[in-house]
Design a protein around this motif. Structure first.
Motif, PDB file in Angstrom:
ATOM      1  N   GLU A  18       0.865  -1.184   0.000  1.00 39.80           N
ATOM      2  CA  GLU A  18       0.000   0.000   0.000  1.00 39.80           C
ATOM      3  C   GLU A  18       0.899   1.231   0.000  1.00 39.80           C
ATOM      4  O   GLU A  18       1.821   1.340   0.816  1.00 39.80           O
ATOM      5  CB  GLU A  18      -0.892   0.011   1.246  1.00 39.80           C
ATOM      6  CG  GLU A  18      -1.994   1.043   1.215  1.00 39.80           C
ATOM      7  CD  GLU A  18      -3.158   0.650   0.329  1.00 39.80           C
ATOM      8  OE1 GLU A  18      -3.965   1.546   0.012  1.00 39.80           O
ATOM      9  OE2 GLU A  18      -3.274  -0.542  -0.047  1.00 39.80           O
ATOM     10  N   ASP A  19       0.638   2.152  -0.926  1.00 37.92           N
ATOM     11  CA  ASP A  19       1.418   3.390  -0.965  1.00 37.92           C
ATOM     12  C   ASP A  19       1.068   4.277   0.225  1.00 37.92           C
ATOM     13  O   ASP A  19      -0.112   4.548   0.485  1.00 37.92           O
ATOM     14  CB  ASP A  19       1.147   4.155  -2.260  1.00 37.92           C
ATOM     15  CG  ASP A  19       1.832   3.534  -3.466  1.00 37.92           C
ATOM     16  OD1 ASP A  19       2.887   2.905  -3.269  1.00 37.92           O
ATOM     17  OD2 ASP A  19       1.316   3.684  -4.580  1.00 37.92           O
ATOM     18  N   LEU A  20       2.085   4.741   0.938  1.00 38.90           N
ATOM     19  CA  LEU A  20       1.883   5.704   2.018  1.00 38.90           C
ATOM     20  C   LEU A  20       2.042   7.133   1.524  1.00 38.90           C
ATOM     21  O   LEU A  20       1.660   8.077   2.212  1.00 38.90           O
ATOM     22  CB  LEU A  20       2.883   5.442   3.159  1.00 38.90           C
ATOM     23  CG  LEU A  20       2.855   4.039   3.787  1.00 38.90           C
ATOM     24  CD1 LEU A  20       3.841   3.965   4.941  1.00 38.90           C
ATOM     25  CD2 LEU A  20       1.450   3.683   4.257  1.00 38.90           C
ATOM     26  N   GLY A  21       2.624   7.303   0.336  1.00 42.48           N
ATOM     27  CA  GLY A  21       2.793   8.642  -0.234  1.00 42.48           C
ATOM     28  C   GLY A  21       4.198   8.847  -0.758  1.00 42.48           C
ATOM     29  O   GLY A  21       5.067   7.971  -0.652  1.00 42.48           O
ATOM     30  N   SER A  22       4.417  10.017  -1.338  1.00 40.56           N
ATOM     31  CA  SER A  22       5.730  10.423  -1.836  1.00 40.56           C
ATOM     32  C   SER A  22       6.224  11.595  -1.003  1.00 40.56           C
ATOM     33  O   SER A  22       5.456  12.515  -0.713  1.00 40.56           O
ATOM     34  CB  SER A  22       5.647  10.824  -3.310  1.00 40.56           C
ATOM     35  OG  SER A  22       5.268   9.723  -4.106  1.00 40.56           O
ATOM     36  N   PHE A  23       7.486  11.570  -0.626  1.00 34.11           N
ATOM     37  CA  PHE A  23       8.030  12.559   0.297  1.00 34.11           C
ATOM     38  C   PHE A  23       9.408  13.009  -0.174  1.00 34.11           C
ATOM     39  O   PHE A  23      10.162  12.219  -0.745  1.00 34.11           O
ATOM     40  CB  PHE A  23       8.133  11.966   1.712  1.00 34.11           C
ATOM     41  CG  PHE A  23       6.836  11.388   2.202  1.00 34.11           C
ATOM     42  CD1 PHE A  23       5.901  12.185   2.835  1.00 34.11           C
ATOM     43  CD2 PHE A  23       6.539  10.050   1.988  1.00 34.11           C
ATOM     44  CE1 PHE A  23       4.692  11.657   3.275  1.00 34.11           C
ATOM     45  CE2 PHE A  23       5.330   9.502   2.416  1.00 34.11           C
ATOM     46  CZ  PHE A  23       4.401  10.308   3.058  1.00 34.11           C
ATOM     47  N   ILE A  24       9.716  14.262   0.068  1.00 33.34           N
ATOM     48  CA  ILE A  24      11.026  14.807  -0.281  1.00 33.34           C
ATOM     49  C   ILE A  24      11.894  14.815   0.974  1.00 33.34           C
ATOM     50  O   ILE A  24      11.484  15.353   2.013  1.00 33.34           O
ATOM     51  CB  ILE A  24      10.890  16.229  -0.843  1.00 33.34           C
ATOM     52  CG1 ILE A  24      10.085  16.208  -2.157  1.00 33.34           C
ATOM     53  CG2 ILE A  24      12.265  16.847  -1.079  1.00 33.34           C
ATOM     54  CD1 ILE A  24       9.747  17.573  -2.687  1.00 33.34           C
ATOM     55  N   ILE A  25      13.090  14.227   0.893  1.00 32.18           N
ATOM     56  CA  ILE A  25      14.014  14.295   2.018  1.00 32.18           C
ATOM     57  C   ILE A  25      15.198  15.164   1.607  1.00 32.18           C
ATOM     58  O   ILE A  25      15.618  15.167   0.456  1.00 32.18           O
ATOM     59  CB  ILE A  25      14.477  12.900   2.488  1.00 32.18           C
ATOM     60  CG1 ILE A  25      15.282  12.170   1.414  1.00 32.18           C
ATOM     61  CG2 ILE A  25      13.300  12.049   2.908  1.00 32.18           C
ATOM     62  CD1 ILE A  25      15.969  10.932   1.925  1.00 32.18           C
ATOM     63  N   THR A  26      15.697  15.923   2.545  1.00 32.99           N
ATOM     64  CA  THR A  26      16.830  16.814   2.277  1.00 32.99           C
ATOM     65  C   THR A  26      18.115  16.304   2.920  1.00 32.99           C
ATOM     66  O   THR A  26      19.185  16.807   2.621  1.00 32.99           O
ATOM     67  CB  THR A  26      16.536  18.236   2.798  1.00 32.99           C
ATOM     68  OG1 THR A  26      16.230  18.154   4.202  1.00 32.99           O
ATOM     69  CG2 THR A  26      15.348  18.842   2.062  1.00 32.99           C
ATOM     70  N   GLY A  27      17.995  15.296   3.783  1.00 28.65           N
ATOM     71  CA  GLY A  27      19.178  14.708   4.411  1.00 28.65           C
ATOM     72  C   GLY A  27      19.448  13.330   3.852  1.00 28.65           C
ATOM     73  O   GLY A  27      19.116  13.022   2.715  1.00 28.65           O
ATOM     74  N   SER A  28      20.032  12.473   4.677  1.00 30.97           N
ATOM     75  CA  SER A  28      20.425  11.140   4.218  1.00 30.97           C
ATOM     76  C   SER A  28      19.655  10.019   4.903  1.00 30.97           C
ATOM     77  O   SER A  28      19.928   8.847   4.668  1.00 30.97           O
ATOM     78  CB  SER A  28      21.921  10.936   4.464  1.00 30.97           C
ATOM     79  OG  SER A  28      22.212  11.056   5.853  1.00 30.97           O
ATOM     80  N   THR A  29      18.673  10.374   5.743  1.00 28.07           N
ATOM     81  CA  THR A  29      17.930   9.361   6.488  1.00 28.07           C
ATOM     82  C   THR A  29      16.434   9.559   6.311  1.00 28.07           C
ATOM     83  O   THR A  29      15.931  10.688   6.423  1.00 28.07           O
ATOM     84  CB  THR A  29      18.267   9.425   7.988  1.00 28.07           C
ATOM     85  OG1 THR A  29      19.677   9.241   8.164  1.00 28.07           O
ATOM     86  CG2 THR A  29      17.516   8.364   8.778  1.00 28.07           C
ATOM     87  N   LEU A  30      15.727   8.477   6.037  1.00 30.41           N
ATOM     88  CA  LEU A  30      14.261   8.482   6.004  1.00 30.41           C
ATOM     89  C   LEU A  30      13.789   7.418   6.978  1.00 30.41           C
ATOM     90  O   LEU A  30      14.220   6.265   6.895  1.00 30.41           O
ATOM     91  CB  LEU A  30      13.747   8.205   4.591  1.00 30.41           C
ATOM     92  CG  LEU A  30      12.240   8.346   4.383  1.00 30.41           C
ATOM     93  CD1 LEU A  30      11.938   8.818   2.974  1.00 30.41           C
ATOM     94  CD2 LEU A  30      11.514   7.034   4.652  1.00 30.41           C
ATOM     95  N   SER A  31      12.936   7.796   7.926  1.00 27.29           N
ATOM     96  CA  SER A  31      12.416   6.854   8.921  1.00 27.29           C
ATOM     97  C   SER A  31      10.906   6.776   8.816  1.00 27.29           C
ATOM     98  O   SER A  31      10.242   7.759   8.492  1.00 27.29           O
ATOM     99  CB  SER A  31      12.784   7.301  10.340  1.00 27.29           C
ATOM    100  OG  SER A  31      14.191   7.344  10.507  1.00 27.29           O
ATOM    101  N   VAL A  32      10.364   5.603   9.103  1.00 30.12           N
ATOM    102  CA  VAL A  32       8.923   5.398   9.168  1.00 30.12           C
ATOM    103  C   VAL A  32       8.614   4.854  10.555  1.00 30.12           C
ATOM    104  O   VAL A  32       9.226   3.872  10.981  1.00 30.12           O
ATOM    105  CB  VAL A  32       8.437   4.419   8.079  1.00 30.12           C
ATOM    106  CG1 VAL A  32       6.934   4.205   8.184  1.00 30.12           C
ATOM    107  CG2 VAL A  32       8.809   4.930   6.689  1.00 30.12           C
ATOM    108  N   GLU A  33       7.693   5.499  11.256  1.00 26.50           N
ATOM    109  CA  GLU A  33       7.311   5.048  12.601  1.00 26.50           C
ATOM    110  C   GLU A  33       5.833   4.659  12.598  1.00 26.50           C
ATOM    111  O   GLU A  33       5.007   5.337  11.999  1.00 26.50           O
ATOM    112  CB  GLU A  33       7.539   6.164  13.618  1.00 26.50           C
ATOM    113  CG  GLU A  33       9.003   6.555  13.787  1.00 26.50           C
ATOM    114  CD  GLU A  33       9.197   7.678  14.797  1.00 26.50           C
ATOM    115  OE1 GLU A  33       8.177   8.295  15.212  1.00 26.50           O
ATOM    116  OE2 GLU A  33      10.350   7.933  15.166  1.00 26.50           O
TER     117      GLU A  33
END
Length: 196
Positions: A18-33
């Motif tokens: 299931e797609d949760l969405g598209s997100f732009i990150i500006t650093g080097s880490t993406l977390s999902v909680e």
């Protein structure tokens, strides 16, 4: 997310997702909680992230497009309101879309056109990496493209191809049984999804 329902957006790596969405990150880490602040059991299973690179698109008349031989132009139809066409022939009329400055990798190539009963049922699109043919796909241009919609047009996938250089070219010739339509070509980089 309603976890009472099965994920159903797409299938990959042996599971439905299931797609949760598209997100732009500006650093080097993406977390999902995922928290238990919910009205029932919450299930922590797998998360899949996929980098998105915008597709490249060349319309007839844009830089990167050219043709040899006798092509005519029709306005008011096609992607961005115009298209080029050539009558069936020997293959001497060739439309070319050249995408340059690409990174080596995997690319999905798609085409759009304006359908009509006088179109070719075997319009030959040849995909090249540099000067090396990667494949030829025969497309029925009497039928509307219908694989997906983007940028105001419907598109038909020609296939996915591995590029080892920096130039991907698509050629359409009039070696066909009806009019061939040179409209727009869309090239989308593929990626290897990351699953944890």
């Amino acid at each position: 997310i309603n976890q009472q329902q099965a994920p159903d957006d797409f299938s990959d790596a042996g599971s439905m997702w299931e797609d949760l969405g598209s997100f732009i990150i500006t650093g080097s880490t993406l977390s999902v909680e995922l928290s238990d602040n919910a009205n029932g059991y919450v299930i922590a299973d797998a998360i899949r992230i996929e980098p998105i690179t915008p597709p490249s698109l060349i319309d007839n008349g844009d830089p990167g497009y050219s043709h040899t031989g006798s092509w005519s132009t029709n306005t008011g139809v096609g992607h961005d309101g115009d298209l080029a066409y050539a009558a069936a022939g020997s293959g001497s009329e060739v439309a070319t879309w050249s995408f340059t400055g690409l990174a080596p990798g995997y690319y999905k190539v798609s085409a759009t056109w304006y359908p009509h009963s006088n179109r070719a049922s075997n319009a030959p699109y040849t995909i090249l990496g540099g000067s090396t043919p990667l494949g030829t796909v025969l497309i029925d241009q009497r039928q509307a493209p219908d694989d997906f919609s983007d940028a105001g047009s419907n598109w038909e996938d020609l296939g996915s191809f591995t590029l080892t250089g920096s130039t991907l070219t698509v050629e359409l010739s009039n070696s066909a049984n009806g009019y061939v339509i040179a409209d727009a070509i869309r090239v989308e980089p593929g990626t290897t999804p990351l699953v944890e």
